[in-house]
Write an enzyme that holds these catalytic residues in place. Structure first.
Site, short mmCIF file in Angstrom:
data_model
loop_
_atom_site.label_atom_id
_atom_site.label_comp_id
_atom_site.label_asym_id
_atom_site.label_seq_id
_atom_site.Cartn_x
_atom_site.Cartn_y
_atom_site.Cartn_z
N LYS A 192 0.83 -1.22 0.00
CA LYS A 192 0.00 0.00 0.00
C LYS A 192 0.86 1.27 0.00
CE LYS A 192 -4.03 -2.05 2.28
NZ LYS A 192 -5.06 -1.84 3.34
N TYR A 199 -12.54 -2.20 -3.92
CA TYR A 199 -13.01 -2.42 -2.55
C TYR A 199 -14.54 -2.42 -2.46
CZ TYR A 199 -8.51 -2.02 -0.02
OH TYR A 199 -7.26 -2.23 0.52
N THR A 250 -5.60 -7.11 10.70
CA THR A 250 -5.86 -5.87 9.95
C THR A 250 -5.33 -4.65 10.70
OG1 THR A 250 -7.87 -6.90 9.11
CG2 THR A 250 -7.68 -4.53 8.81
N ARG A 262 2.36 -6.59 9.13
CA ARG A 262 1.66 -5.41 9.68
C ARG A 262 2.19 -5.02 11.05
NH1 ARG A 262 -4.16 -7.45 7.45
NH2 ARG A 262 -4.24 -6.22 5.53
N ASN A 301 -1.98 0.14 6.88
CA ASN A 301 -1.52 -1.16 7.40
C ASN A 301 -0.61 -1.89 6.41
OD1 ASN A 301 -3.51 -1.91 5.63
ND2 ASN A 301 -4.65 -3.16 7.08
N HIS A 338 -2.24 -5.39 1.58
CA HIS A 338 -3.56 -6.00 1.40
C HIS A 338 -3.33 -7.42 0.90
CE1 HIS A 338 -7.66 -6.77 0.01
NE2 HIS A 338 -7.09 -7.29 -1.05
N GLU A 361 -9.51 -10.48 -7.75
CA GLU A 361 -8.53 -9.39 -7.51
C GLU A 361 -7.33 -9.49 -8.45
OE1 GLU A 361 -7.69 -9.32 -3.30
OE2 GLU A 361 -9.68 -8.53 -2.83
P1 CMP Z 1 -7.45 -4.48 3.67
O1 CMP Z 1 -7.01 -5.86 3.98
O2 CMP Z 1 -6.82 -3.79 2.52
O3 CMP Z 1 -9.04 -4.48 3.42
C1 CMP Z 1 -9.86 -3.36 3.68
C2 CMP Z 1 -9.15 -2.29 4.43
O4 CMP Z 1 -9.98 -1.36 5.10
C3 CMP Z 1 -8.32 -2.89 5.53
O5 CMP Z 1 -7.22 -3.58 4.98
C4 CMP Z 1 -7.98 -1.66 6.38
O6 CMP Z 1 -6.80 -1.01 5.94
C5 CMP Z 1 -9.17 -0.72 6.09
N1 CMP Z 1 -9.98 -0.44 7.27
C6 CMP Z 1 -10.18 0.77 7.80
N2 CMP Z 1 -11.00 0.70 8.88
C7 CMP Z 1 -11.32 -0.60 9.03
C8 CMP Z 1 -12.11 -1.31 9.97
N3 CMP Z 1 -12.75 -0.70 10.97
N4 CMP Z 1 -12.21 -2.65 9.82
C9 CMP Z 1 -11.59 -3.30 8.80
N5 CMP Z 1 -10.82 -2.66 7.88
C10 CMP Z 1 -10.67 -1.34 8.00
#
Ligand code: CMP
Length: 136
Positions: free
Chosen positions: A12, A52, A94, A105, A115, A118, A129
């Site tokens: 990211k 997304y 996450t 992470r 984070n 992905h 994807e």
């Molecule tokens: P990712 O695995 O890329 O998938 C969705 C992204 O939403 C996640 O990583 C986080 O970076 C972001 N995100 C932000 N807020 C939240 C939340 N409350 N719960 C889950 N994902 C979140």
């Protein structure tokens, strides 16, 4: 029986900006992932919204899409046995605050938004994807 899978990984904007891409790729390679394809790109917000879409009803959707399109990212196809689950394990939770020691992470993530990586959450979504970034 072998269960070779492919999964989509994204490094990211927060990690690319801090030049962590090589260190993160090394973590994949050390954990027996093969990097089959990769490309560095910056996507439009409208494309991030499409990527997304599963999160479109979530309160964080708009910020998430702005963020993913805010700078260059590196999209990669990773391959190994059980690639989807093993990548999720290697990424960690996450929220970097909840991620275990030794995960990407935990090591590099800044916040739940920033984070660093992905990874696809299922074999089915991995196919979707991978096509999103690598079909033509
Ligand atoms: P990712 O695995 O890329 O998938 C969705 C992204 O939403 C996640 O990583 C986080 O970076 C972001 N995100 C932000 N807020 C939240 C939340 N409350 N719960 C889950 N994902 C979140």
């Amino acid at each position: 029986m072998s269960n070779i899978e492919q999964t989509l990984s994204i490094i990211k904007p927060d990690a690319v900006e801090r030049n962590l891409d090589n260190e993160i790729k090394q973590m994949f390679l050390k954990n027996e992932f093969n990097i089959i394809k990769e490309k560095k790109i910056q996507i439009e917000k409208s494309e991030a919204e499409k990527f997304y879409k599963v999160h479109e009803t979530k309160p964080f959707y708009n910020d998430l899409c702005s963020y993913l399109s805010s700078g260059p990212i590196i999209a990669m196809i990773l391959e190994k046995e059980n690639a989807v689950a093993d990548n999720r394990k290697l990424m960690g939770a996450t929220n970097p605050n909840d991620a275990e020691e030794g995960t990407i992470r935990k090591k590099y993530g800044i916040s739940i938004d920033k984070n660093s990586v992905h990874g696809s959450d299922s074999v089915e979504n991995a196919k979707i994807e991978i096509d999103f970034f690598f079909k033509n």
